[in-house]
Design a protein around this motif. Structure first.
Motif, PDB file in Angstrom:
ATOM      1  N   HIS A 166      -6.940  -6.850   5.778  1.00 19.91           N
ATOM      2  CA  HIS A 166      -6.238  -6.662   7.054  1.00 19.91           C
ATOM      3  C   HIS A 166      -6.042  -7.982   7.808  1.00 19.91           C
ATOM      4  O   HIS A 166      -5.449  -7.991   8.890  1.00 19.91           O
ATOM      5  CB  HIS A 166      -6.894  -5.570   7.914  1.00 19.91           C
ATOM      6  CG  HIS A 166      -8.117  -5.973   8.681  1.00 19.91           C
ATOM      7  ND1 HIS A 166      -8.957  -5.039   9.227  1.00 19.91           N
ATOM      8  CD2 HIS A 166      -8.659  -7.167   9.008  1.00 19.91           C
ATOM      9  CE1 HIS A 166      -9.956  -5.653   9.863  1.00 19.91           C
ATOM     10  NE2 HIS A 166      -9.784  -6.949   9.735  1.00 19.91           N
TER      11      HIS A 166
ATOM     12  N   HIS B 131       2.805  -6.454   9.720  1.00 22.03           N
ATOM     13  CA  HIS B 131       2.769  -5.137   9.077  1.00 22.03           C
ATOM     14  C   HIS B 131       4.173  -4.546   9.076  1.00 22.03           C
ATOM     15  O   HIS B 131       4.813  -4.495  10.122  1.00 22.03           O
ATOM     16  CB  HIS B 131       1.871  -4.166   9.856  1.00 22.03           C
ATOM     17  CG  HIS B 131       0.487  -4.663  10.096  1.00 22.03           C
ATOM     18  ND1 HIS B 131       0.051  -5.068  11.338  1.00 22.03           N
ATOM     19  CD2 HIS B 131      -0.564  -4.822   9.258  1.00 22.03           C
ATOM     20  CE1 HIS B 131      -1.224  -5.440  11.252  1.00 22.03           C
ATOM     21  NE2 HIS B 131      -1.616  -5.315  10.001  1.00 22.03           N
TER      22      HIS B 131
ATOM     23  N   GLY C 234      -4.519   0.578   6.019  1.00 23.91           N
ATOM     24  CA  GLY C 234      -4.719  -0.807   5.582  1.00 23.91           C
ATOM     25  C   GLY C 234      -5.726  -1.561   6.448  1.00 23.91           C
ATOM     26  O   GLY C 234      -6.350  -2.513   5.999  1.00 23.91           O
TER      27      GLY C 234
ATOM     28  N   GLY D  97      -7.810   0.977   2.837  1.00 23.65           N
ATOM     29  CA  GLY D  97      -6.828   0.899   1.760  1.00 23.65           C
ATOM     30  C   GLY D  97      -7.360   0.058   0.601  1.00 23.65           C
ATOM     31  O   GLY D  97      -7.089   0.344  -0.565  1.00 23.65           O
TER      32      GLY D  97
ATOM     33  N   PHE E  49       3.855  -1.046   3.926  1.00 23.28           N
ATOM     34  CA  PHE E  49       3.265   0.282   3.831  1.00 23.28           C
ATOM     35  C   PHE E  49       4.384   1.242   3.471  1.00 23.28           C
ATOM     36  O   PHE E  49       5.343   1.401   4.233  1.00 23.28           O
ATOM     37  CB  PHE E  49       2.593   0.642   5.159  1.00 23.28           C
ATOM     38  CG  PHE E  49       1.553  -0.381   5.534  1.00 23.28           C
ATOM     39  CD1 PHE E  49       0.232  -0.224   5.125  1.00 23.28           C
ATOM     40  CD2 PHE E  49       1.903  -1.545   6.221  1.00 23.28           C
ATOM     41  CE1 PHE E  49      -0.723  -1.198   5.420  1.00 23.28           C
ATOM     42  CE2 PHE E  49       0.954  -2.514   6.522  1.00 23.28           C
ATOM     43  CZ  PHE E  49      -0.363  -2.340   6.117  1.00 23.28           C
TER      44      PHE E  49
ATOM     45  N   SER F  11      -6.756  -3.320   0.515  1.00 22.46           N
ATOM     46  CA  SER F  11      -6.117  -4.622   0.742  1.00 22.46           C
ATOM     47  C   SER F  11      -6.690  -5.236   2.025  1.00 22.46           C
ATOM     48  O   SER F  11      -7.381  -4.566   2.785  1.00 22.46           O
ATOM     49  CB  SER F  11      -4.599  -4.454   0.833  1.00 22.46           C
ATOM     50  OG  SER F  11      -4.266  -3.419   1.722  1.00 22.46           O
TER      51      SER F  11
ATOM     52  N   LEU G 101       0.861  -1.182   0.000  1.00 22.44           N
ATOM     53  CA  LEU G 101       0.000   0.000   0.000  1.00 22.44           C
ATOM     54  C   LEU G 101       0.896   1.231   0.000  1.00 22.44           C
ATOM     55  O   LEU G 101       1.919   1.260   0.690  1.00 22.44           O
ATOM     56  CB  LEU G 101      -0.884  -0.039   1.260  1.00 22.44           C
ATOM     57  CG  LEU G 101      -2.179   0.755   1.274  1.00 22.44           C
ATOM     58  CD1 LEU G 101      -3.114   0.351   0.150  1.00 22.44           C
ATOM     59  CD2 LEU G 101      -2.882   0.555   2.622  1.00 22.44           C
TER      60      LEU G 101
END
Lengths: 432, 432
Positions: free
Chosen positions: B368, B328, B360, B364, B350, B366, A394
């Protein structure tokens, strides 16, 4: 004698439902033993492996190394018949070419707001392949498990195979070499799974473990899952043959027995709309059983789990096939494509009378590791996708963040997550 | 106070390795309790569900139905603030659009021999989505789990959500409606998982169960796995922020706390090459902690599992990041693309200073639902692929069978499988 079911009979639904839930394996509860072995390998590493290998496989690591040497591999391959070597090479080439088509593509793009989104695929770094010992040690399975990993780009593929009674099947070593696997350890059981998952002085840990094994291996894979990835836990094999009247009963009987000879828990099912064919296939099975080296296994499987299901017409076979969700589905009918359109749940479909399932076991090019025990309702056969993983991506600039911030902040607040709201708001000098 | 690690320090490798293996959750052994509940639901169906719901959730099915009615959904949605409804709709639209790109394509082709090969994808027929009750009930998770299934073409999506204390979070019902889910049952715990897997008088069984839950739900999912498919068992959330000197410490502190506020077992890690930044972020975390409604949780997570790792330069962060394999990964640096090229293991990345991970979580596009606890080394976040399955297809005519038969027969014989060899040979009048 297999069971007979006839659609239209009053008790059909009841009997078919019972048939679907028949358990075909007794899973021994070996969890405690396995847990102890895993903990021991974690604690003592190579020393524990040496002890278990001596006790369970009769292999003494003070006399022969844990790792199979290049020389041993070369010597083993020299013993494999040339026609088998050629067959392995043909199989490998076809498997590799087919699986290369499964490599997923990255997808990186910008949406209409200018937000960058994406999926990026990378190979798993290291994979362990468990190969059983003794008669369950199939060279074809080495190819089917190792080649998708190789095609995926896995850099390190490790094989463990117990040298039950001292030796490793030379054809297994040949298959490993053809698949490009050079790191091979003569260990097996729960201790091999533990070594792959946690590592020892000799064996570096892997990130995923695949391959079939006995109850101990299956339990060990379940227990290390999370620390490493695992493939599905495969059950006994099964075939469903849907056949019209225009078949040679001997061909179909051979196909049913090819599953049955694998394992006493294997299952072979014939669905047909033609009673004479059904009777002829049953007779052919009994006849062919006599000349099989594994006739005892095949006979037990056919007697305990074999089934012949009569349907009024072939379309009526489809809902049954979708409930059975067979690992292998042969469509031995005049127009297999028409039937296939109605098949939703199956591991693999074999179209027409000249596609015996056995071709898929060895040289078709598709994978023979397929979902068993009705799990084709929710899972797929082994593929390159099992050896890669997706990272999502992202990217926002200040403009995109400004566009999306209000919604993100509203949702964060509604979920009671202040710091979430602040993390967005603080970048725009908004109220978090 | 988070722990500090400095690459270059003599004991760095040892401390980092220990840090990697720190357990962040105590998994209570609830297997026996869960097993009993599952067996009871299998045996007694709805009656068992009613009893458990009364006992555990205080919900009396003799006063209110097990299934949530359309009227209740409508009434609940009327209570949701318009800005939250709008945010849910924006999120759903973005999630749906992004996930539509993940739909795999069938690949049916003929190879040079004329062998027909293929992969055909079909949606799973029915999926159950477990939604936790109480404060762990996140509307955003309803969207993230239900929409990929919808995009995949799953025909029946069922939600179970316990009405802990009588009520279901209205925003959860709003999210379900936006995702197109109408079949919702107010049940939870192991009993909900059992009902989804085996069915009851009221609830038809599904083929796969997804969604987060407590230790009982996780244990129940593991136990029914095989009968149905399950998604990964998610652990506590984690973020790794790699940052250069040019960052606002308050922004990074907010990001670290956004993870920490989820759960006492959550983990927030900062890797930087700039000591003053590291100190400033640490100070900002302490400052921001004071004004969070969930400050107790966030403080505990940061104290127990938070970490600040100093590296000599940002490239040195990459091998560490790949070993951490964070769920993440934020790259808050001048040139995030250059760093990203070296990242192999991460659930989601990110990019840049204006892409906080929280975007996200919500909008976003996408997903999670991402791999935790270092499992990004071998697994991926939730996607459309989790709701489809692949059937492989093989088709030979007599000519193709003749080409491949010798190799198949050679391999079958070398594996000692007579009936396999015969199944091919009999079709060509060859010696099996």
């Amino acid at each position: 004698m297999a069971i007979w079911l006839e659609q239209g009979a009053e008790d059909f639904e009841e009997r078919f439902a019972a048939f679907l839930t028949t358990k075909r394996e007794v899973s021994a509860d070996v969890n405690d033993v396995v847990h102890a072995i895993i903990e021991d390998v974690r604690a003592r590493g190579d020393a524990a492996l040496a002890e278990y290998s001596l006790r369970f496989d009769g292999v003494d690591f003070s006399r022969i190394g844990m790792r199979v040497t290049e020389d041993e591999i070369t010597a083993a391959i020299a013993k494999v018949e040339p026609e088998v070597m050629d067959a392995l090479k043909l199989a490998a080439e076809r498997i590799e070419r087919h699986h290369a088509r499964q490599l997923p593509k990255d997808d990186i793009y910008e949406d209409t707001l200018g937000v960058g989104l994406g999926s990026r695929w990378t190979a798993i770094e290291a994979v362990g392949l468990y190969v059983p010992g003794g008669t369950a040690s199939y060279p074809s399975s080495v190819l089917m498990n190792a080649l998708p990993a190789k095609v995926a780009g896995v850099e390190r593929i490790v094989i463990t195979v117990p040298a039950t009674g001292g030796d490793i099947n030379p054809t297994v070593l040949a298959a490993a070499q053809i698949a490009g696997v050079r790191e091979i350890y003569r260990i097996g059981g729960a201790q091999a799974v533990a070594a792959l998952a946690y590592g020892t002085e000799t064996i570096a840990p892997v990130a995923k473990i695949v391959g079939p094994g006995n109850a101990y291996v299956a339990a060990a894979k379940r227990q290390v899952f999370g620390t490493v990835g695992i493939d599905m836990i495969a059950g006994p094999s099964e075939v469903l043959v849907i056949a019209d009247a225009n078949n040679d009963p001997d061909w179909l009987a051979a196909d049913l027995l090819a599953q049955a000879e694998h394992d006493r828990g294997a299952q072979s099912i014939l669905i047909t709309d033609d009673l004479p064919l059904a009777k002829a296939v049953e007779a052919a099975v009994e006849r062919q059983l006599k000349s099989l080296s594994r006739s005892e296994t095949a006979a037990a499987s056919w007697a305990d789990f074999g089934a012949i299901i009569l349907v009024p017409d072939l379309k009526a076979a489809l809902p049954l096939a979708n409930r059975i969700a067979a690992e292998h589905l042969e469509l031995a009918v005049d127009d297999p494509d028409a039937l296939m359109a109605g098949v939703r749940n199956a591991g693999a479909i074999f179209l027409g009378r000249h596609t015996p399932e056995v071709i898929g076991d060895y040289v078709g090019g598709s994978n023979h590791v397929l979902p068993t025990a009705r799990s084709a309702r929710f899972s797929s056969g082994l593929s390159v996708l099992d050896f890669v993983k997706r990272t999502s991506i992202l990217r926002l600039g200040p403009g995109q963040l400004r566009s999306l911030a209000p919604a993100a902040i509203a949702l964060a607040r509604s979920e009671g997550l202040d710091a979430h709201a602040r993390s967005v708001a603080i970048r725009l000098n908004l109220e978090g």
